[in-house]
Design a protein around this motif. Structure first.
Motif, PDB file in Angstrom:
ATOM      1  N   ASN A  16       4.169  -5.526   4.970  1.00 13.94           N
ATOM      2  CA  ASN A  16       3.675  -4.511   5.910  1.00 13.94           C
ATOM      3  C   ASN A  16       4.331  -4.634   7.272  1.00 13.94           C
ATOM      4  O   ASN A  16       4.655  -3.628   7.904  1.00 13.94           O
ATOM      5  CB  ASN A  16       2.154  -4.612   6.036  1.00 13.94           C
ATOM      6  N   ILE A  17       4.539  -5.849   7.722  1.00  9.74           N
ATOM      7  CA  ILE A  17       5.207  -6.044   9.020  1.00  9.74           C
ATOM      8  C   ILE A  17       6.651  -5.561   8.935  1.00  9.74           C
ATOM      9  O   ILE A  17       7.140  -4.884   9.853  1.00  9.74           O
ATOM     10  CB  ILE A  17       5.118  -7.521   9.454  1.00  9.74           C
ATOM     11  N   LEU A  18       7.356  -5.908   7.850  1.00  7.24           N
ATOM     12  CA  LEU A  18       8.734  -5.454   7.691  1.00  7.24           C
ATOM     13  C   LEU A  18       8.828  -3.935   7.606  1.00  7.24           C
ATOM     14  O   LEU A  18       9.809  -3.344   8.060  1.00  7.24           O
ATOM     15  CB  LEU A  18       9.357  -6.089   6.446  1.00  7.24           C
ATOM     16  N   ALA A  19       7.820  -3.295   7.031  1.00  3.96           N
ATOM     17  CA  ALA A  19       7.834  -1.835   6.923  1.00  3.96           C
ATOM     18  C   ALA A  19       7.680  -1.161   8.275  1.00  3.96           C
ATOM     19  O   ALA A  19       8.134  -0.029   8.462  1.00  3.96           O
ATOM     20  CB  ALA A  19       6.725  -1.375   5.986  1.00  3.96           C
ATOM     21  N   MET A  20       7.065  -1.842   9.226  1.00  4.46           N
ATOM     22  CA  MET A  20       6.860  -1.252  10.550  1.00  4.46           C
ATOM     23  C   MET A  20       8.102  -1.319  11.429  1.00  4.46           C
ATOM     24  O   MET A  20       8.205  -0.565  12.395  1.00  4.46           O
ATOM     25  CB  MET A  20       5.717  -1.976  11.258  1.00  4.46           C
ATOM     26  N   ASP A  25      19.067   1.128   6.863  1.00  8.78           N
ATOM     27  CA  ASP A  25      19.306   1.435   5.446  1.00  8.78           C
ATOM     28  C   ASP A  25      18.033   1.831   4.705  1.00  8.78           C
ATOM     29  O   ASP A  25      17.936   1.662   3.496  1.00  8.78           O
ATOM     30  CB  ASP A  25      19.971   0.258   4.756  1.00  8.78           C
ATOM     31  N   ASN A  26      17.075   2.381   5.442  1.00  6.98           N
ATOM     32  CA  ASN A  26      15.798   2.815   4.866  1.00  6.98           C
ATOM     33  C   ASN A  26      15.057   1.683   4.164  1.00  6.98           C
ATOM     34  O   ASN A  26      14.414   1.885   3.136  1.00  6.98           O
ATOM     35  CB  ASN A  26      15.986   3.990   3.904  1.00  6.98           C
ATOM     36  N   HIS A  27      15.189   0.484   4.663  1.00  7.64           N
ATOM     37  CA  HIS A  27      14.448  -0.703   4.199  1.00  7.64           C
ATOM     38  C   HIS A  27      14.862  -1.212   2.825  1.00  7.64           C
ATOM     39  O   HIS A  27      14.139  -2.005   2.230  1.00  7.64           O
ATOM     40  CB  HIS A  27      12.940  -0.439   4.211  1.00  7.64           C
ATOM     41  N   TRP A  28      16.000  -0.792   2.289  1.00  5.74           N
ATOM     42  CA  TRP A  28      16.374  -1.220   0.946  1.00  5.74           C
ATOM     43  C   TRP A  28      16.693  -2.708   0.880  1.00  5.74           C
ATOM     44  O   TRP A  28      16.308  -3.379  -0.075  1.00  5.74           O
ATOM     45  CB  TRP A  28      17.548  -0.391   0.423  1.00  5.74           C
ATOM     46  N   ARG A  29      17.406  -3.259   1.881  1.00  9.74           N
ATOM     47  CA  ARG A  29      17.686  -4.703   1.856  1.00  9.74           C
ATOM     48  C   ARG A  29      16.404  -5.508   1.942  1.00  9.74           C
ATOM     49  O   ARG A  29      16.261  -6.531   1.275  1.00  9.74           O
ATOM     50  CB  ARG A  29      18.627  -5.088   2.994  1.00  9.74           C
ATOM     51  N   PRO A  68      11.473   1.655  -4.850  1.00  5.54           N
ATOM     52  CA  PRO A  68      12.299   0.996  -5.872  1.00  5.54           C
ATOM     53  C   PRO A  68      11.757   1.206  -7.287  1.00  5.54           C
ATOM     54  O   PRO A  68      12.533   1.372  -8.234  1.00  5.54           O
ATOM     55  CB  PRO A  68      12.249  -0.486  -5.475  1.00  5.54           C
ATOM     56  N   VAL A  69      10.445   1.254  -7.439  1.00  2.80           N
ATOM     57  CA  VAL A  69       9.853   1.487  -8.758  1.00  2.80           C
ATOM     58  C   VAL A  69      10.138   2.915  -9.229  1.00  2.80           C
ATOM     59  O   VAL A  69      10.470   3.142 -10.400  1.00  2.80           O
ATOM     60  CB  VAL A  69       8.331   1.200  -8.735  1.00  2.80           C
ATOM     61  N   ILE A  70      10.047   3.879  -8.327  1.00  2.00           N
ATOM     62  CA  ILE A  70      10.334   5.277  -8.679  1.00  2.00           C
ATOM     63  C   ILE A  70      11.791   5.426  -9.104  1.00  2.00           C
ATOM     64  O   ILE A  70      12.092   6.058 -10.118  1.00  2.00           O
ATOM     65  CB  ILE A  70       9.991   6.215  -7.502  1.00  2.00           C
ATOM     66  N   TYR A  71      12.707   4.836  -8.326  1.00  2.00           N
ATOM     67  CA  TYR A  71      14.122   4.929  -8.681  1.00  2.00           C
ATOM     68  C   TYR A  71      14.433   4.200  -9.981  1.00  2.00           C
ATOM     69  O   TYR A  71      15.276   4.644 -10.758  1.00  2.00           O
ATOM     70  CB  TYR A  71      15.004   4.418  -7.547  1.00  2.00           C
ATOM     71  N   LEU A  72      13.773   3.088 -10.239  1.00  2.00           N
ATOM     72  CA  LEU A  72      13.954   2.387 -11.510  1.00  2.00           C
ATOM     73  C   LEU A  72      13.476   3.258 -12.673  1.00  2.00           C
ATOM     74  O   LEU A  72      14.135   3.336 -13.717  1.00  2.00           O
ATOM     75  CB  LEU A  72      13.202   1.055 -11.508  1.00  2.00           C
ATOM     76  N   GLY A  73      12.359   3.939 -12.490  1.00  2.00           N
ATOM     77  CA  GLY A  73      11.856   4.839 -13.526  1.00  2.00           C
ATOM     78  C   GLY A  73      12.799   6.003 -13.784  1.00  2.00           C
ATOM     79  O   GLY A  73      13.052   6.368 -14.931  1.00  2.00           O
TER      80      GLY A  73
END
Length: 88
Positions: A16-20, A25-29, A68-73
């Motif tokens: 949650n802290i990293l998301a803020m 790169d839209n948080h992908w790393r 990442p789960v959506i893209y994996l699906g």
């Protein structure tokens, strides 16, 4: 509360802290790092608390890292249908 659940809660707090924080790169790393750290924690939670608690922690992690789960699906669906990326 077991040590594995404390680690899982710290992982969730860190996510949650990293998301803020802003990201180029839209948080992908950060998502890849969280996945790498989260898989052993998930195994530890499952080992220490059983499969039902492990499934609950897995669902919570999937909820937090939903893109990442959506893209994996989507990637898996494309593979099953025999499409390539150029055909989309």
């Amino acid at each position: 509360m077991t040590p594995s659940l404390i680690l899982a809660a710290l992982w969730a707090l860190g996510a949650n802290i990293l998301a803020m924080l802003p990201s180029r790169d839209n948080h992908w790393r950060r998502a890849y790092g969280l996945i790498i750290v989260g898989i052993p924690i998930l195994g530890y939670v499952t080992f220490q608390n059983g499969p039902w608690v492990g499934m609950a922690v897995l669902l919570a992690g999937m909820w937090m890292l939903r893109w990442p789960v959506i893209y994996l699906g989507r990637w898996t669906k494309r593979l099953m249908q025999g499409k390539t990326a150029a055909e989309d």
